[in-house]
Each structure stands twice: as C-alpha cells, then as structure tokens.
Motif scaffolding. Sequence first.
Motif, PDB file in Angstrom:
ATOM      1  N   LEU A 147      28.912  41.116  25.706  1.00  0.00           N
ATOM      2  CA  LEU A 147      28.257  41.338  27.033  1.00  0.00           C
ATOM      3  C   LEU A 147      28.994  41.908  28.217  1.00  0.00           C
ATOM      4  O   LEU A 147      28.425  42.102  29.131  1.00  0.00           O
ATOM      5  CB  LEU A 147      27.533  39.959  27.253  1.00  0.00           C
ATOM      6  CG  LEU A 147      26.499  39.730  25.957  1.00  0.00           C
ATOM      7  CD1 LEU A 147      25.722  38.485  26.158  1.00  0.00           C
ATOM      8  CD2 LEU A 147      25.532  41.025  25.335  1.00  0.00           C
ATOM      9  N   VAL A 148      30.364  41.917  28.009  1.00  0.00           N
ATOM     10  CA  VAL A 148      31.316  42.273  29.149  1.00  0.00           C
ATOM     11  C   VAL A 148      31.673  43.692  29.083  1.00  0.00           C
ATOM     12  O   VAL A 148      31.680  44.213  27.856  1.00  0.00           O
ATOM     13  CB  VAL A 148      32.450  41.355  29.038  1.00  0.00           C
ATOM     14  CG1 VAL A 148      33.578  42.003  30.194  1.00  0.00           C
ATOM     15  CG2 VAL A 148      32.186  40.001  29.472  1.00  0.00           C
ATOM     16  N   PRO A 149      31.422  44.510  30.137  1.00  0.00           N
ATOM     17  CA  PRO A 149      31.756  45.958  30.012  1.00  0.00           C
ATOM     18  C   PRO A 149      33.127  46.196  29.436  1.00  0.00           C
ATOM     19  O   PRO A 149      34.106  45.612  29.756  1.00  0.00           O
ATOM     20  CB  PRO A 149      31.685  46.291  31.496  1.00  0.00           C
ATOM     21  CG  PRO A 149      30.653  45.491  32.063  1.00  0.00           C
ATOM     22  CD  PRO A 149      30.973  44.222  31.375  1.00  0.00           C
ATOM     23  N   VAL A 150      33.136  47.063  28.461  1.00  0.00           N
ATOM     24  CA  VAL A 150      34.419  47.224  27.651  1.00  0.00           C
ATOM     25  C   VAL A 150      35.197  47.973  28.807  1.00  0.00           C
ATOM     26  O   VAL A 150      36.519  47.696  28.613  1.00  0.00           O
ATOM     27  CB  VAL A 150      34.098  48.541  26.815  1.00  0.00           C
ATOM     28  CG1 VAL A 150      35.563  48.857  25.793  1.00  0.00           C
ATOM     29  CG2 VAL A 150      33.075  48.041  25.794  1.00  0.00           C
ATOM     30  N   LYS A 151      34.944  48.902  29.585  1.00  0.00           N
ATOM     31  CA  LYS A 151      36.096  49.168  30.619  1.00  0.00           C
ATOM     32  C   LYS A 151      36.678  48.110  31.288  1.00  0.00           C
ATOM     33  O   LYS A 151      37.911  48.409  31.761  1.00  0.00           O
ATOM     34  CB  LYS A 151      35.515  50.293  31.622  1.00  0.00           C
ATOM     35  CG  LYS A 151      34.407  49.667  32.571  1.00  0.00           C
ATOM     36  CD  LYS A 151      34.176  50.740  33.580  1.00  0.00           C
ATOM     37  CE  LYS A 151      32.887  50.358  34.552  1.00  0.00           C
ATOM     38  NZ  LYS A 151      32.372  51.197  35.275  1.00  0.00           N
ATOM     39  N   ILE A 152      36.136  46.873  31.445  1.00  0.00           N
ATOM     40  CA  ILE A 152      36.750  45.803  32.153  1.00  0.00           C
ATOM     41  C   ILE A 152      37.494  45.112  31.250  1.00  0.00           C
ATOM     42  O   ILE A 152      38.746  44.345  31.664  1.00  0.00           O
ATOM     43  CB  ILE A 152      35.741  44.865  32.866  1.00  0.00           C
ATOM     44  CG1 ILE A 152      35.155  45.776  34.031  1.00  0.00           C
ATOM     45  CG2 ILE A 152      36.444  43.763  33.380  1.00  0.00           C
ATOM     46  CD1 ILE A 152      34.039  45.073  34.802  1.00  0.00           C
ATOM     47  N   LEU A 153      37.091  44.823  30.057  1.00  0.00           N
ATOM     48  CA  LEU A 153      37.684  44.093  29.102  1.00  0.00           C
ATOM     49  C   LEU A 153      39.071  44.622  28.624  1.00  0.00           C
ATOM     50  O   LEU A 153      40.131  43.928  28.268  1.00  0.00           O
ATOM     51  CB  LEU A 153      36.750  44.047  27.736  1.00  0.00           C
ATOM     52  CG  LEU A 153      36.857  42.754  26.892  1.00  0.00           C
ATOM     53  CD1 LEU A 153      36.548  41.449  27.504  1.00  0.00           C
ATOM     54  CD2 LEU A 153      35.825  42.863  25.529  1.00  0.00           C
ATOM     55  N   ASN A 154      38.941  45.814  28.361  1.00  0.00           N
ATOM     56  CA  ASN A 154      40.181  46.641  28.152  1.00  0.00           C
ATOM     57  C   ASN A 154      40.919  47.535  28.955  1.00  0.00           C
ATOM     58  O   ASN A 154      41.938  48.364  28.856  1.00  0.00           O
ATOM     59  CB  ASN A 154      39.812  47.756  26.783  1.00  0.00           C
ATOM     60  CG  ASN A 154      39.211  46.985  25.631  1.00  0.00           C
ATOM     61  OD1 ASN A 154      39.603  45.804  25.469  1.00  0.00           O
ATOM     62  ND2 ASN A 154      38.554  47.800  25.031  1.00  0.00           N
ATOM     63  N   LYS A 155      40.643  47.013  30.282  1.00  0.00           N
ATOM     64  CA  LYS A 155      41.462  47.529  31.612  1.00  0.00           C
ATOM     65  C   LYS A 155      43.144  47.434  31.394  1.00  0.00           C
ATOM     66  O   LYS A 155      43.535  46.129  31.228  1.00  0.00           O
ATOM     67  CB  LYS A 155      40.749  46.965  32.689  1.00  0.00           C
ATOM     68  CG  LYS A 155      41.700  47.660  34.107  1.00  0.00           C
ATOM     69  CD  LYS A 155      41.138  47.031  35.291  1.00  0.00           C
ATOM     70  CE  LYS A 155      41.794  47.621  36.547  1.00  0.00           C
ATOM     71  NZ  LYS A 155      41.232  47.012  37.708  1.00  0.00           N
ATOM     72  N   PRO A 156      43.985  48.465  31.194  1.00  0.00           N
ATOM     73  CA  PRO A 156      45.174  48.286  31.198  1.00  0.00           C
ATOM     74  C   PRO A 156      45.970  47.849  32.421  1.00  0.00           C
ATOM     75  O   PRO A 156      47.092  47.108  32.360  1.00  0.00           O
ATOM     76  CB  PRO A 156      45.835  49.564  30.729  1.00  0.00           C
ATOM     77  CG  PRO A 156      44.880  50.552  31.330  1.00  0.00           C
ATOM     78  CD  PRO A 156      43.151  49.756  31.242  1.00  0.00           C
ATOM     79  N   GLY A 157      45.368  47.875  33.480  1.00  0.00           N
ATOM     80  CA  GLY A 157      46.076  47.416  34.669  1.00  0.00           C
ATOM     81  C   GLY A 157      45.531  45.865  35.077  1.00  0.00           C
ATOM     82  O   GLY A 157      44.729  45.489  34.312  1.00  0.00           O
ATOM     83  N   LYS A 158      45.977  45.577  36.271  1.00  0.00           N
ATOM     84  CA  LYS A 158      45.498  44.073  36.814  1.00  0.00           C
ATOM     85  C   LYS A 158      43.973  44.286  37.124  1.00  0.00           C
ATOM     86  O   LYS A 158      43.352  45.158  37.794  1.00  0.00           O
ATOM     87  CB  LYS A 158      46.444  43.925  38.114  1.00  0.00           C
ATOM     88  CG  LYS A 158      46.193  42.465  38.452  1.00  0.00           C
ATOM     89  CD  LYS A 158      47.127  42.179  39.602  1.00  0.00           C
ATOM     90  CE  LYS A 158      46.879  40.735  40.158  1.00  0.00           C
ATOM     91  NZ  LYS A 158      47.719  40.340  41.177  1.00  0.00           N
ATOM     92  N   LEU A 159      43.285  43.099  36.789  1.00  0.00           N
ATOM     93  CA  LEU A 159      41.895  42.971  37.103  1.00  0.00           C
ATOM     94  C   LEU A 159      41.714  42.502  38.491  1.00  0.00           C
ATOM     95  O   LEU A 159      42.505  41.844  39.160  1.00  0.00           O
ATOM     96  CB  LEU A 159      41.342  41.813  36.230  1.00  0.00           C
ATOM     97  CG  LEU A 159      41.305  42.303  34.930  1.00  0.00           C
ATOM     98  CD1 LEU A 159      40.739  40.956  34.201  1.00  0.00           C
ATOM     99  CD2 LEU A 159      40.493  43.374  34.610  1.00  0.00           C
ATOM    100  N   THR A 160      40.449  43.160  39.139  1.00  0.00           N
ATOM    101  CA  THR A 160      40.310  42.759  40.659  1.00  0.00           C
ATOM    102  C   THR A 160      39.540  41.579  40.403  1.00  0.00           C
ATOM    103  O   THR A 160      39.245  40.947  39.322  1.00  0.00           O
ATOM    104  CB  THR A 160      39.426  43.676  41.146  1.00  0.00           C
ATOM    105  OG1 THR A 160      38.081  43.691  40.534  1.00  0.00           O
ATOM    106  CG2 THR A 160      39.830  45.047  41.317  1.00  0.00           C
ATOM    107  N   ALA A 161      39.584  40.946  41.657  1.00  0.00           N
ATOM    108  CA  ALA A 161      38.873  39.258  41.771  1.00  0.00           C
ATOM    109  C   ALA A 161      37.511  39.492  41.128  1.00  0.00           C
ATOM    110  O   ALA A 161      37.207  38.472  40.196  1.00  0.00           O
ATOM    111  CB  ALA A 161      38.887  38.768  42.978  1.00  0.00           C
ATOM    112  N   GLU A 162      36.959  40.494  41.488  1.00  0.00           N
ATOM    113  CA  GLU A 162      35.398  40.683  40.976  1.00  0.00           C
ATOM    114  C   GLU A 162      35.218  40.854  39.429  1.00  0.00           C
ATOM    115  O   GLU A 162      34.567  40.516  38.711  1.00  0.00           O
ATOM    116  CB  GLU A 162      34.847  41.902  41.608  1.00  0.00           C
ATOM    117  CG  GLU A 162      34.571  41.912  43.130  1.00  0.00           C
ATOM    118  CD  GLU A 162      35.771  42.071  43.917  1.00  0.00           C
ATOM    119  OE1 GLU A 162      36.789  42.391  43.536  1.00  0.00           O
ATOM    120  OE2 GLU A 162      35.866  41.629  45.221  1.00  0.00           O
ATOM    121  N   GLU A 163      36.291  41.669  39.127  1.00  0.00           N
ATOM    122  CA  GLU A 163      36.426  41.882  37.622  1.00  0.00           C
ATOM    123  C   GLU A 163      36.670  40.545  36.711  1.00  0.00           C
ATOM    124  O   GLU A 163      36.049  40.569  35.572  1.00  0.00           O
ATOM    125  CB  GLU A 163      37.357  43.115  37.185  1.00  0.00           C
ATOM    126  CG  GLU A 163      36.901  44.551  37.621  1.00  0.00           C
ATOM    127  CD  GLU A 163      38.211  45.378  37.741  1.00  0.00           C
ATOM    128  OE1 GLU A 163      37.680  46.780  37.476  1.00  0.00           O
ATOM    129  OE2 GLU A 163      39.417  44.968  37.705  1.00  0.00           O
TER     130      GLU A 163
END
Length: 372
Positions: free
Chosen positions: A169-185
Amino acid sequence: MRKLAVYRLKPGMKIARPIYNANQQMLLASGTVLTATFIKKLEKLNIPAVYIDDDLLPGVEINDVVSDNTRYRAINYTKKIFHDFHYTRSLSGLDGMERVVNNILDDLLDNPTIMVNLVDIRSTDEYTFGHSVNTCILALITGLKMGYNESALKQLAMGAIMHDLGKTLVPVKILNKPGKLTAEEFDIIKKHSEYGYSVLKKARHFNAISALVALQHHERYNGSGYPHGLSGRQIHDFAAIVGLVDMYDALTADRVYRRAYPCHEAFEMLSAFGDYMFDYNIVKSFLHHVAAYPISSVVKLSTGEIGVVMENRPGFSLCPVVNIMFTAENEKLKYPVKLDLSTTPNVTIVSVIDDDEFNKLMDNKTGRQLFY
C-alpha cells in the motif's frame, strides 16, 4: 565454493548454486560455465551476486537451512498473495500460506545443527518476497532456540512471512527509491506497519498475535521505534524476534541504494543491540545459529596467518574451524593446517579478506602455487 558479486564475474567461472529469475524459473544450473553473455544477462536482471565453484574450496558444499524447493515455493506463493492483494485489495489464500510455513518448519526440524552459512541471493527488483520468506526462516530458527512449541512457532511464522504486507500500500517509487528518503517519504513508508495490521487483523483465520507482528516489528526495546514508541515488555516477543531478523536480513542483502553488509559486520551490529534495540535473550538466541564468518570466508588470524573457514557450529558463531593456508609472511603451506578456534581461545579472527585483497593474494606467485 564462494559468493562473488556479479560485477566481479569473469567468463570461464563455474556456477555452484542454481540461479533463478523473479518467477523462480531456473536461469543457470549448477555447473554452468559462465560466458560474457550470461554475465550481462545477470546484470540486466539485477542479480547482485552468485555462488561460484573454484579451487579455493574444492568439493565443499555450503548448504541452505531449507531445501531449494521449499524456499522457492514459499517465495512464489508469497509473491502471489502480495500481488493479489495489491491489485484486488482482497486477502485470500492464507490457508495455502499455512502449508508454506509448515513446510519451512518441517525442513528446519529435520536439521538439528542449523547454522546460517548461506546468504540468500535475490534480485533487487524482487526484494520483498525473498525477504519475507527469509525473515520467516530466521524467525523460526530463533523460536526453536527459545523453546517455543509447535503452535507458537506457526503463529510466529505466519506473522513473519506476512509482516511486510503493508508495503503493498506504499507507492513503489518511494519504496524503491535509490536515493535518500525525505522526511515526508520516510513517514509514508513507516505507515506500512499500521497498514498491514489493519488488513491482517480482519483477515479470516489469521491469528491476532500473528497480526500484531505486522504492527510492532519496527518497535524497539529502548522505545525508539515506530509506530507507537513501545519499549521493553510492551513489545510482543514475536514482533521483537521478527524485528531483529528483519534487520539482519536487510543488512546482509543488496538493496537498490547500497550493497550488502558482510555477515561479520551485521553480526557485530546485532551483538551490540542486546538490551538496547532488542531484548538480549532474543539477540543471543538468534546469533546462536548465525555464522559470523560463513563457510568459504577467507580470514586473517591474530597470529597473522591466513585461512579459509571450513565449518561452523551452533553456539560458536565467532569460532569456526579454519584451514590455515598462508603463514604470517604470506608464504604458502604445502598442506593446509586445520585449526578449531573454539578450542584455541588465544587465537581469534581479526579481519576478513575481501575480494580485492583476495585477488591480490591470488595474483602473487605463492597464491597461484597454493590455489591452482
């Protein structure tokens, strides 16, 4: 037989363990001699590493704790459950998942001297499914050491294999993001534990305690976890076990944003977390069956000698049996000398020889005489 990153493979090397694609179809069988085309295909499929046969440990097998058939059937079924839920928002087939965890438990019960020597290799694109199955296996190994009965083990296993359902239920683009996540992500990703729990607690025939694993597996003993900042005995033991093995499996797996940590580094990290991030008894029970230096590791001893790990035994994770092959002066021995570090407390492992160091060792004259 040893694990080697795909980018280090060369034509002519021989595959030691079969390689499967995302659908668990065999791509390359054991014994296949690699070609440049095969290596490019592995890179394209995002397979990070493979096990190869070479002259370092001729004839030595590194056995998985469960059969290939059990592992890959479990991965396939987990993938089906997760995919079906992702597209239909309907959770069906949990009775089949019970059969899956029963097969895993049967394999483990048939292996009384379990030692985790083999790192499960999975495509970075298919991380979640292999991770879910390996988390289940590692949780059961820990539960067996802690003396749980069969009913408790099955509840633990079901919670472990379904612990990351909420990630669908989490967006794939956030789940598989290769870089550092933002606080919101990161806040969005942290919601997966609540998402999973909200689904599993309503599922027919899914145990309430097993569902709690999905909710609490990111809680930490010192209260630093999420979603509710629970601490100590507020966290159910099943969730604490899954949280610990989830972390170990994540550390030792290649991810889209980093390479895997070596087993000895992951072992050291978890050793330091007892009664801080995790309950000490749970950490101790898990590490009892995990090899800090898996079979085929090339290690340097406190004597300066260099050898290869040949055997690991439960309860002696830091003290394997080593075949010494080089003197402290890097001169080859005519015959390897077997040394059991569990009976020689004055000799310890001080470092692991990585691939770069190993290649230098192999390239010098004494190395070639020793290994070829």
